[in-house]
Design a protein around this motif. Structure first.
Motif, PDB file in Angstrom:
ATOM      1  N   LYS A   1     -74.391  24.663  40.959  1.00  0.00           N
ATOM      2  CA  LYS A   1     -73.449  25.436  40.161  1.00  0.00           C
ATOM      3  C   LYS A   1     -73.738  25.308  38.661  1.00  0.00           C
ATOM      4  O   LYS A   1     -73.885  24.213  38.131  1.00  0.00           O
ATOM      5  CB  LYS A   1     -72.046  24.896  40.479  1.00  0.00           C
ATOM      6  CG  LYS A   1     -70.941  25.396  39.598  1.00  0.00           C
ATOM      7  CD  LYS A   1     -70.471  26.759  40.019  1.00  0.00           C
ATOM      8  CE  LYS A   1     -69.341  27.233  39.104  1.00  0.00           C
ATOM      9  NZ  LYS A   1     -69.528  28.590  38.674  1.00  0.00           N
TER      10      LYS A   1
ATOM     11  N   ASN B   1     -63.716  29.971  45.810  1.00  0.00           N
ATOM     12  CA  ASN B   1     -63.965  28.562  45.476  1.00  0.00           C
ATOM     13  C   ASN B   1     -63.188  27.715  46.466  1.00  0.00           C
ATOM     14  O   ASN B   1     -61.975  27.886  46.613  1.00  0.00           O
ATOM     15  CB  ASN B   1     -63.486  28.261  44.062  1.00  0.00           C
ATOM     16  CG  ASN B   1     -64.288  29.030  43.030  1.00  0.00           C
ATOM     17  OD1 ASN B   1     -65.284  28.539  42.536  1.00  0.00           O
ATOM     18  ND2 ASN B   1     -63.874  30.257  42.745  1.00  0.00           N
TER      19      ASN B   1
ATOM     20  N   SER C   1     -57.809  33.325  39.903  1.00  0.00           N
ATOM     21  CA  SER C   1     -56.569  32.655  40.323  1.00  0.00           C
ATOM     22  C   SER C   1     -56.648  31.168  40.046  1.00  0.00           C
ATOM     23  O   SER C   1     -57.722  30.586  39.910  1.00  0.00           O
ATOM     24  CB  SER C   1     -56.307  32.867  41.816  1.00  0.00           C
ATOM     25  OG  SER C   1     -56.972  31.882  42.587  1.00  0.00           O
ATOM     26  N   GLU C   2     -55.482  30.540  39.976  1.00  0.00           N
ATOM     27  CA  GLU C   2     -55.405  29.084  39.957  1.00  0.00           C
ATOM     28  C   GLU C   2     -55.790  28.566  41.345  1.00  0.00           C
ATOM     29  O   GLU C   2     -55.712  29.316  42.329  1.00  0.00           O
ATOM     30  CB  GLU C   2     -53.955  28.663  39.641  1.00  0.00           C
ATOM     31  CG  GLU C   2     -53.536  28.926  38.214  1.00  0.00           C
ATOM     32  CD  GLU C   2     -54.228  27.975  37.243  1.00  0.00           C
ATOM     33  OE1 GLU C   2     -54.083  26.755  37.403  1.00  0.00           O
ATOM     34  OE2 GLU C   2     -54.922  28.471  36.328  1.00  0.00           O
ATOM     35  N   PRO C   3     -56.182  27.310  41.451  1.00  0.00           N
ATOM     36  CA  PRO C   3     -56.484  26.764  42.789  1.00  0.00           C
ATOM     37  C   PRO C   3     -55.197  26.473  43.553  1.00  0.00           C
ATOM     38  O   PRO C   3     -54.904  25.328  43.880  1.00  0.00           O
ATOM     39  CB  PRO C   3     -57.280  25.485  42.476  1.00  0.00           C
ATOM     40  CG  PRO C   3     -56.916  25.113  41.086  1.00  0.00           C
ATOM     41  CD  PRO C   3     -56.486  26.353  40.372  1.00  0.00           C
TER      42      PRO C   3
ATOM     43  N   VAL D   1     -58.239  23.523  49.501  1.00  0.00           N
ATOM     44  CA  VAL D   1     -57.770  24.115  48.241  1.00  0.00           C
ATOM     45  C   VAL D   1     -58.700  25.279  47.912  1.00  0.00           C
ATOM     46  O   VAL D   1     -59.922  25.130  47.961  1.00  0.00           O
ATOM     47  CB  VAL D   1     -57.805  23.082  47.098  1.00  0.00           C
ATOM     48  CG1 VAL D   1     -57.467  23.732  45.759  1.00  0.00           C
ATOM     49  CG2 VAL D   1     -56.832  21.937  47.383  1.00  0.00           C
TER      50      VAL D   1
ATOM     51  N   ARG E   1     -65.653  21.453  44.374  1.00  0.00           N
ATOM     52  CA  ARG E   1     -65.622  22.762  45.022  1.00  0.00           C
ATOM     53  C   ARG E   1     -67.007  23.371  45.173  1.00  0.00           C
ATOM     54  O   ARG E   1     -67.923  23.082  44.400  1.00  0.00           O
ATOM     55  CB  ARG E   1     -64.763  23.726  44.229  1.00  0.00           C
ATOM     56  CG  ARG E   1     -65.422  24.217  42.943  1.00  0.00           C
ATOM     57  CD  ARG E   1     -64.459  25.118  42.200  1.00  0.00           C
ATOM     58  NE  ARG E   1     -65.129  25.952  41.212  1.00  0.00           N
ATOM     59  CZ  ARG E   1     -65.215  25.649  39.927  1.00  0.00           C
ATOM     60  NH1 ARG E   1     -64.720  24.511  39.477  1.00  0.00           N
ATOM     61  NH2 ARG E   1     -65.810  26.483  39.088  1.00  0.00           N
TER      62      ARG E   1
ATOM     63  N   SER F   1     -62.478  23.763  48.187  1.00  0.00           N
ATOM     64  CA  SER F   1     -62.668  22.314  48.212  1.00  0.00           C
ATOM     65  C   SER F   1     -61.694  21.735  49.224  1.00  0.00           C
ATOM     66  O   SER F   1     -60.800  22.440  49.716  1.00  0.00           O
ATOM     67  CB  SER F   1     -62.417  21.705  46.829  1.00  0.00           C
ATOM     68  OG  SER F   1     -61.056  21.836  46.475  1.00  0.00           O
TER      69      SER F   1
ATOM     70  N   LEU G   1     -58.000  17.100  43.008  1.00  0.00           N
ATOM     71  CA  LEU G   1     -58.761  18.113  43.730  1.00  0.00           C
ATOM     72  C   LEU G   1     -60.170  17.611  44.043  1.00  0.00           C
ATOM     73  O   LEU G   1     -60.766  16.873  43.257  1.00  0.00           O
ATOM     74  CB  LEU G   1     -58.856  19.390  42.898  1.00  0.00           C
ATOM     75  CG  LEU G   1     -57.538  20.102  42.562  1.00  0.00           C
ATOM     76  CD1 LEU G   1     -57.818  21.443  41.895  1.00  0.00           C
ATOM     77  CD2 LEU G   1     -56.689  20.310  43.811  1.00  0.00           C
ATOM     78  N   GLY G   2     -60.679  18.039  45.194  1.00  0.00           N
ATOM     79  CA  GLY G   2     -62.045  17.687  45.568  1.00  0.00           C
ATOM     80  C   GLY G   2     -63.053  18.546  44.814  1.00  0.00           C
ATOM     81  O   GLY G   2     -62.686  19.474  44.084  1.00  0.00           O
TER      82      GLY G   2
ATOM     83  N   GLU H   1     -68.635  27.296  45.464  1.00  0.00           N
ATOM     84  CA  GLU H   1     -68.235  28.677  45.178  1.00  0.00           C
ATOM     85  C   GLU H   1     -69.051  29.606  46.063  1.00  0.00           C
ATOM     86  O   GLU H   1     -70.278  29.594  46.006  1.00  0.00           O
ATOM     87  CB  GLU H   1     -68.492  28.980  43.699  1.00  0.00           C
ATOM     88  CG  GLU H   1     -68.212  30.417  43.328  1.00  0.00           C
ATOM     89  CD  GLU H   1     -68.277  30.674  41.823  1.00  0.00           C
ATOM     90  OE1 GLU H   1     -68.424  29.699  41.058  1.00  0.00           O
ATOM     91  OE2 GLU H   1     -68.187  31.847  41.436  1.00  0.00           O
TER      92      GLU H   1
ATOM     93  N   GLU I   1     -61.939  34.308  42.559  1.00  0.00           N
ATOM     94  CA  GLU I   1     -62.322  35.128  41.411  1.00  0.00           C
ATOM     95  C   GLU I   1     -62.635  36.512  41.978  1.00  0.00           C
ATOM     96  O   GLU I   1     -63.562  36.651  42.764  1.00  0.00           O
ATOM     97  CB  GLU I   1     -63.567  34.547  40.736  1.00  0.00           C
ATOM     98  CG  GLU I   1     -63.330  33.173  40.124  1.00  0.00           C
ATOM     99  CD  GLU I   1     -64.641  32.472  39.810  1.00  0.00           C
ATOM    100  OE1 GLU I   1     -65.166  32.671  38.713  1.00  0.00           O
ATOM    101  OE2 GLU I   1     -65.143  31.731  40.673  1.00  0.00           O
TER     102      GLU I   1
HETATM  103  P1  ADP Z   1     -66.326  29.260  36.997  1.00  0.00           P
HETATM  104  O1  ADP Z   1     -66.052  30.483  36.209  1.00  0.00           O
HETATM  105  O2  ADP Z   1     -67.427  28.435  36.453  1.00  0.00           O
HETATM  106  O3  ADP Z   1     -66.546  29.533  38.437  1.00  0.00           O
HETATM  107  P2  ADP Z   1     -63.563  28.337  36.603  1.00  0.00           P
HETATM  108  O4  ADP Z   1     -63.116  27.046  36.012  1.00  0.00           O
HETATM  109  O5  ADP Z   1     -63.235  29.576  35.874  1.00  0.00           O
HETATM  110  O6  ADP Z   1     -65.101  28.236  36.901  1.00  0.00           O
HETATM  111  O7  ADP Z   1     -62.911  28.371  38.046  1.00  0.00           O
HETATM  112  C1  ADP Z   1     -63.185  29.356  38.921  1.00  0.00           C
HETATM  113  C2  ADP Z   1     -62.257  29.312  40.122  1.00  0.00           C
HETATM  114  O8  ADP Z   1     -62.359  28.062  40.806  1.00  0.00           O
HETATM  115  C3  ADP Z   1     -60.799  29.488  39.822  1.00  0.00           C
HETATM  116  O9  ADP Z   1     -60.322  30.500  40.675  1.00  0.00           O
HETATM  117  C4  ADP Z   1     -60.172  28.160  40.163  1.00  0.00           C
HETATM  118  O10 ADP Z   1     -58.876  28.314  40.692  1.00  0.00           O
HETATM  119  C5  ADP Z   1     -61.087  27.647  41.229  1.00  0.00           C
HETATM  120  N1  ADP Z   1     -61.127  26.194  41.326  1.00  0.00           N
HETATM  121  C6  ADP Z   1     -61.255  25.306  40.326  1.00  0.00           C
HETATM  122  N2  ADP Z   1     -61.278  24.054  40.819  1.00  0.00           N
HETATM  123  C7  ADP Z   1     -61.177  24.146  42.170  1.00  0.00           C
HETATM  124  C8  ADP Z   1     -61.166  23.200  43.229  1.00  0.00           C
HETATM  125  N3  ADP Z   1     -61.276  21.908  43.023  1.00  0.00           N
HETATM  126  N4  ADP Z   1     -61.058  23.668  44.489  1.00  0.00           N
HETATM  127  C9  ADP Z   1     -60.962  24.970  44.728  1.00  0.00           C
HETATM  128  N5  ADP Z   1     -60.967  25.906  43.769  1.00  0.00           N
HETATM  129  C10 ADP Z   1     -61.076  25.508  42.499  1.00  0.00           C
END
Ligand code: ADP
Ligand code: MG
Ligand code: ZN
Length: 486
Positions: free
Chosen positions: A273, A206, A165-167, A6, A220, A208, A217-218, A222, A10
């Protein structure tokens, strides 16, 4: 066990404004360190930020082009952390109520054997927010010393959009397609130069993994600041495998920030993180809420260019291009504009497209030139194609003329005249050549007449060679057939 990767991206998009986001300093790249700074971007006490309107308009453009809602009242926030490249001790960003929210991008998933319309996948865009960039630390040899560290604040306060983006991405390939499409949109809009080496377009990935079939979701990791499409793919693939190996060995993935090392192709841990609350986000009291009304949004919408997707469809519907051609010819706005100008100058759409995708692209690549700097104008290309269409030159000779146009900048008509490249369609002249060749190759003539039709190609080749490529192939074929039949 099988695992499902997944991925959420960003992306930081550096905006092509002349001046910085909260002051009037220039954003030009490569100037003498700290020459483009003022009390605001140096973070001097008492200096007040003033929002650059252009940044807002660029953000709205990005939002409208990625199906986002534009937030009527958005807020700037202080993201507090300490680092020597951040003189204020906080970055002005957006946290709650970012300027754009809840959009999406339909990405084209290309399997090796098809580019079918049904392989489109919708990737959610959580938000797009505006923020300022930090400065840059410089180490080693500068200002006459060879062992120092210094800070260059020219980049501090440079406007960025962060597109989150969404995951929704499920493989490194999907991540790269998404990133390329986003890159295409922001460069097409003219809000970003897209230069990944200079960091104008960079991404945090990101990653996972979870068991196939799971809906949870697992954890992640970054991966920070990956600055090429190739590295994004490598970094994600390495990270997926690292996490799977870790889990298979009985370990657990920890939420952390990792760095990608292009030399080894590996990611390594940088820090655990941080969470949003670590930054003590709060609304910046120096900046009033940004109010965007519908008229403003509509005005910006009017200024939007026709986007790649729309243009692709128009090229198919109006100009009859096959989907593949339409896609290639809209790879960049400059390419699409070149193509359209060629068609407007009277070139046949399919032919103009073929020449752009063939000779022009090849020669641009060989010479490291961009389409913007193509020495042959679309109008000249159309002239060349007309000479083929009306039988003045053959398609083969056209390639020679093309090379000469590229080198000398002369028009195709002049080159054809100067070099005597007129196509020979006069049947008398061609018959003479054919007679000579048949007389010199009686063996092959017998073979042909004995049923070995393959020999026909040999004769065509001989005639073209004898005419130095100038004989009209259609006339050659017709006359040869008649004569060989005897
Ligand atoms: P941050 O700004 O602290 O990095 P966010 O909640 O804004 O955290 O998420 C940042 C990115 O991580 C987003 O693009 C989101 O889609 C992605 N993301 C969130 N959870 C997961 C996951 N379990 N696996 C992969 N990507 C994820
Ligand atoms: Mg993040
Ligand atoms: Zn400044």
């Amino acid at each position: 066990m099988k695992y499902q990767p997944v991925i959420g991206l960003e992306v930081h998009v550096q905006l092509l404004t002349d001046t910085k986001i909260f002051c009037g300093c220039s954003t030009r790249f490569g100037a003498e360190p700290n020459s483009q700074t003022c009390p605001v971007c140096l973070g001097l006490p008492g200096a007040l930020p003033v929002l650059n309107k252009k940044v807002v308009e660029f953000a709205i453009k990005a939002g409208l082009s990625t199906n986002c809602s534009i937030t009527p009242r958005s807020i700037f926030a202080r993201k507090n952390y300490f680092y020597p490249d951040l003189p204020k001790g906080y970055q002005i960003s957006q946290f709650e109520d970012p300027i754009c929210q809840r959009g999406w991008l339909d990405i084209k998933i290309t399997t090796p054997d098809s580019i079918s319309a049904d392989s489109v996948k919708r990737i959610g865009i959580t938000r797009i927010h505006m923020e300022e960039d930090a400065g840059k630390l410089v180490h080693g040899d500068f200002s006459g010393r060879d062992d120092g560290s210094g800070v260059d604040l020219n980049r501090a306060c440079t406007p960025l959009l962060e597109v989150v983006s969404e995951p929704d991405l499920r493989s490194s390939d999907e991540a790269v397609v998404y990133l390329k499409q986003l890159h295409q949109i922001v460069t097409w809009l003219g809000i970003c130069d897209g230069n990944m080496e200079e960091g104008s377009f960079r991404c945090d990935a990101n990653v996972s993994v979870m068991p196939v079939g799971s809906s949870t979701l697992g954890t992640r990791a970054e991966i920070k600041n990956v600055n090429s499409f190739k590295f994004v793919k490598q970094a994600i693939e390495y990270e997926i495998q690292r996490q799977i190996d870790l889990i298979e060995d009985g370990g657990t993935v920890v939420q952390e920030t990792r760095l990608f090392d292009p030399n080894s192709g590996k990611t390594r841990s940088m820090r655990s993180k941080e969470e949003a609350h670590d930054y003590r986000y709060f609304p910046d009291p120096d900046l009033v809420p940004l109010v965007i009304n519908d008229q403003w949004i509509e005005r910006v919408r009017q200024e939007l260019p026709e986007l790649p997707e729309q243009r692709q469809h128009r090229f198919m519907a109006e100009l009859g291009l096959p989907p593949y051609d339409a896609e290639v010819l809209t790879a960049s706005r400059a390419l699409a504009e070149y193509f359209e100008a060629g068609v407007a100058a009277g070139g046949n759409a399919k032919a103009v497209g073929n020449w752009i995708m063939g000779e022009i692209t090849r020669t641009l690549n060989d010479s490291g030139t961009s389409i913007e700097a193509c020495p042959i104008t679309p109008g000249e290309l159309a002239e060349l194609l007309k000479l083929i269409d009306n039988g003045t030159i053959s398609g083969k000779i056209a390639k020679t003329v093309f090379d000469e146009m590229w080198k000398s900048g002369k028009t195709p008509q002049i080159i054809v005249e100067e070099q005597g490249l007129l196509q020979v369609s006069d049947s008398g002249a061609i018959e003479q050549i054919i007679d000579d060749i048949m007389a010199a190759n009686t063996g092959q003539v017998e073979e042909y007449r004995g049923g070995k039709e393959k020999v026909f190609g040999f004769f065509v080749g001989q005639v073209m060679k004898a005419s130095k490529g100038k004989a009209n192939p259609a006339v050659v074929n017709e006359l040869l057939l008649n004569k060989l039949k005897g």
